[in-house]
Design an enzyme around this catalytic site. Structure first.
Site, PDB file in Angstrom:
ATOM      1  N   HIS A   1      -6.826  52.877  89.340  1.00  0.00           N
ATOM      2  CA  HIS A   1      -5.743  52.139  89.990  1.00  0.00           C
ATOM      3  C   HIS A   1      -4.446  52.949  89.955  1.00  0.00           C
ATOM      4  O   HIS A   1      -3.657  52.920  90.909  1.00  0.00           O
ATOM      5  CB  HIS A   1      -5.516  50.797  89.290  1.00  0.00           C
ATOM      6  CG  HIS A   1      -6.653  49.831  89.437  1.00  0.00           C
ATOM      7  ND1 HIS A   1      -7.608  49.670  88.473  1.00  0.00           N
ATOM      8  CD2 HIS A   1      -6.988  48.979  90.444  1.00  0.00           C
ATOM      9  CE1 HIS A   1      -8.472  48.750  88.857  1.00  0.00           C
ATOM     10  NE2 HIS A   1      -8.133  48.322  90.052  1.00  0.00           N
TER      11      HIS A   1
ATOM     12  N   LYS B   1     -14.439  54.053  95.914  1.00  0.00           N
ATOM     13  CA  LYS B   1     -15.607  53.620  95.139  1.00  0.00           C
ATOM     14  C   LYS B   1     -16.237  52.375  95.758  1.00  0.00           C
ATOM     15  O   LYS B   1     -17.461  52.215  95.762  1.00  0.00           O
ATOM     16  CB  LYS B   1     -15.225  53.330  93.687  1.00  0.00           C
ATOM     17  CG  LYS B   1     -16.440  52.957  92.819  1.00  0.00           C
ATOM     18  CD  LYS B   1     -16.038  52.603  91.402  1.00  0.00           C
ATOM     19  CE  LYS B   1     -15.519  51.191  91.312  1.00  0.00           C
ATOM     20  NZ  LYS B   1     -16.618  50.196  91.486  1.00  0.00           N
TER      21      LYS B   1
ATOM     22  N   GLN C   1     -16.846  47.614 100.795  1.00  0.00           N
ATOM     23  CA  GLN C   1     -15.658  46.773 100.924  1.00  0.00           C
ATOM     24  C   GLN C   1     -14.650  47.403 101.868  1.00  0.00           C
ATOM     25  O   GLN C   1     -14.078  46.726 102.741  1.00  0.00           O
ATOM     26  CB  GLN C   1     -15.033  46.565  99.548  1.00  0.00           C
ATOM     27  CG  GLN C   1     -13.708  45.831  99.562  1.00  0.00           C
ATOM     28  CD  GLN C   1     -13.187  45.573  98.163  1.00  0.00           C
ATOM     29  OE1 GLN C   1     -13.659  44.684  97.469  1.00  0.00           O
ATOM     30  NE2 GLN C   1     -12.218  46.368  97.727  1.00  0.00           N
TER      31      GLN C   1
ATOM     32  N   SER D   1     -13.307  48.456  86.165  1.00  0.00           N
ATOM     33  CA  SER D   1     -12.892  47.489  85.147  1.00  0.00           C
ATOM     34  C   SER D   1     -14.082  46.996  84.339  1.00  0.00           C
ATOM     35  O   SER D   1     -13.956  46.662  83.158  1.00  0.00           O
ATOM     36  CB  SER D   1     -12.186  46.308  85.819  1.00  0.00           C
ATOM     37  OG  SER D   1     -11.078  46.754  86.572  1.00  0.00           O
TER      38      SER D   1
END
Length: 313
Positions: free
Chosen positions: A47, A167, A171, A204
């Site tokens: 991020h 990654k 999406q 995460s």
């Protein structure tokens, strides 16, 4: 660096962004660029790279932190998803975010049921691969992203860019198509996957892997890198060999390893435009992988670029 301003309601965020845009116009004239990083929190170095890229390209940097229940098909995964809002805001501030939107569920999905009655559909793209394995997942993704674009879109004359990590290739493809199909005034930007020193994609969910599970998870990028080397060397893709190896790997429950068209996400077939009958790649393609390792489901991908074919022996 100045800590970012944290807003928890739609009205307060819109007011703060409008003021930031007006201040920039007063001081610099012209149309400012606003860079948006939508996140579900539990931020990591991947991020940070996204925020840095947005900071470099944008006049105003904004981010969201919201664990979206609509995109979880497993309630346990939703409940156990890491939540570290104070650390997240600190990281965002350290990398130059100006405003952070941290709504609760009521702010994002007001109404009697706590969920929207009207949702966005990801269509056929959303029913492939990860969408097939997690029915409704991408409908939840595009619903929340469309809402964030509407909530966090800046007033004129500012322009909005939205930043995503490569990654999550499926999406990104689906959000890009949604933006085009719905004529949303958003420029979609991507940043290359950030990997640790052994090649595992930053996620995460990696926080939930113990040492043994982490070692097992390294088989995922290893398979992808092998396919990338096959493509670059002009060899037939060793897809079947990689699938067989992963299927027998201890600690890995493979869901899929496929090579697809980057835009349509359709699996390449031998003898087609991008893959010849011998399995040699003839155009850019995307290798996708998903597997369960320990308590988590991991996804990863690499772009495959064809090289010069090797002479047959």
């Amino acid at each position: 660096m100045t800590p970012p301003q944290v807003l928890t309601t739609v009205a307060s965020f819109r007011a703060a962004l409008a003021e930031a845009v007006a201040a920039h116009v007063r001081e610099h004239s012209g149309a400012p660029t606003v860079g948006l990083i939508p996140t579900m929190g539990a931020l990591h170095s991947g991020h940070a790279v996204l925020i840095d890229a947005a900071r470099e390209a944008s006049d105003i940097v904004i981010a969201s932190i919201f664990v979206n229940p609509l995109q979880f098909d497993d309630e346990s995964d939703y409940l156990h998803y890491p939540r570290t809002p104070e650390l997240d805001v600190a990281l965002l501030g350290a990398h130059g975010a100006d405003l952070v939107f941290v709504p609760d569920i009521a702010a994002m999905y007001p109404g009697e049921s706590g969920a929207p009655l009207v949702r966005v559909s990801a269509g056929e793209l959303g029913r492939r691969w990860e969408g097939a394995a997690r029915p409704g997942h991408f409908d939840g993704v595009v619903t929340v992203v469309a809402k964030l674009f509407n909530i966090m879109g800046p007033p004129a004359p500012a322009r909005l860019q939205a930043w995503f990590g490569a990654k999550d290739a499926e999406q990104v493809a689906i959000i890009t198509r949604m933006t085009e199909d719905l004529n949303l005034p958003v420029d979609i930007r991507t940043v290359a996957t950030v990997r640790d020193e052994l090649g595992l994609a930053r996620s995460s969910r990696n926080q939930r892997l113990d040492a043994t599970e982490y070692a097992a998870a390294l088989a995922l990028p290893a398979a992808l890198f092998a396919l990338r080397e096959d493509a670059a060397s002009g060899r037939a893709l060793g897809l079947a060999d990689q699938v067989a190896e992963l299927s027998s790997a201890e600690g890995v429950e493979l869901d899929y390893l496929v090579v697809v068209d980057p835009g349509s996400l359709q699996e390449l077939q031998p003898g087609g435009a991008l893959l010849d009958r011998l399995g040699i790649l003839r155009g850019p393609a995307l290798a996708l992988i998903a597997a369960r390792v320990g308590p988590v489901r991991l996804i990863d991908n690499v772009m495959l670029t064809p090289g010069r074919s090797q002479p047959r022996e």
